[in-house]
Design a protein around this motif. Structure first.
Motif: not given
Length: 189
Positions: A54-80
């Motif tokens: 996780v990036p050290g700066s809060l803004d970069a860390a938030r962006a990292w979290l959004f990317t992870v969430a986006h990827n999890l959503l895509r994985n769920r969609q592919r699974s469905e």
């Protein structure tokens, strides 16, 4: 508790408090409200497990979290989508069906109905082994769990599928004598 663990927990807590609400809104815009909490929880679980990434700066860390969430959503969609394809495949007429085997068609319909009652995790375990033709260890690797955990998941998924199939094949309960005849208004005879 050592100093490194305390620092990691404090950093994670700060990230969680700073990003949770925004991340939940982000996910809710992209999926059902019922799934949003699960996706956000999975996102923070990934963040905890990969805290060093996780990036050290809060803004970069938030962006990292959004990317992870986006990827999890895509994985769920592919699974469905894979699961829906499997349901369609199950519903197709069996190989060599000529119209005379009503039992085979009924079995396919029963299987499709039972499949719909399984959780996504059960469907995924069965799909990886029965459709994707992966071995238990390979499927465990795909899901990121231990071989033992996958074996238990597969065992339980098969058990639940058999249970749903049995429930569909069993006739409904016979009416009890008290409910089978109308009650008389004059009391006992």
């Amino acid at each position: 508790m050592n100093r490194a663990t305390a620092d990691a927990e404090a950093a994670f807590r700060e990230l969680f408090e700073a990003a949770y609400d925004d991340l939940l809104v982000f996910v809710e815009r992209r999926t059902d409200f019922a799934l949003a909490d699960d996706v956000v929880a999975e996102t923070f679980l990934v963040a905890w497990r990969r805290l060093d990434d996780v990036p050290g700066s809060l803004d970069a860390a938030r962006a990292w979290l959004f990317t992870v969430a986006h990827n999890l959503l895509r994985n769920r969609q592919r699974s469905e989508q894979r699961q829906q394809k499997l349901v369609l495949r199950i519903l197709r007429e069996p190989e060599g069906y000529t119209g005379g085997d009503a039992d085979a068609v009924a079995a396919h319909v029963d299987l499709a109905r039972a499949w719909q009652h399984l959780s996504p995790a059960d469907q995924e375990a069965l799909t990886l082994t029965a459709i994707e033709d992966l071995t238990g260890p390979q499927a465990a690797h795909v899901l990121g769990i231990s071989r033992t955990a996958f074996s238990l998941r597969l065992l339980r998924a098969r058990r639940r599928l058999r249970q749903h199939l049995r429930q569909q094949q069993e006739p409904g309960p016979a009416p009890s004598p008290a409910t089978a005849r109308p009650a008389s208004s004059g009391g006992p005879a």
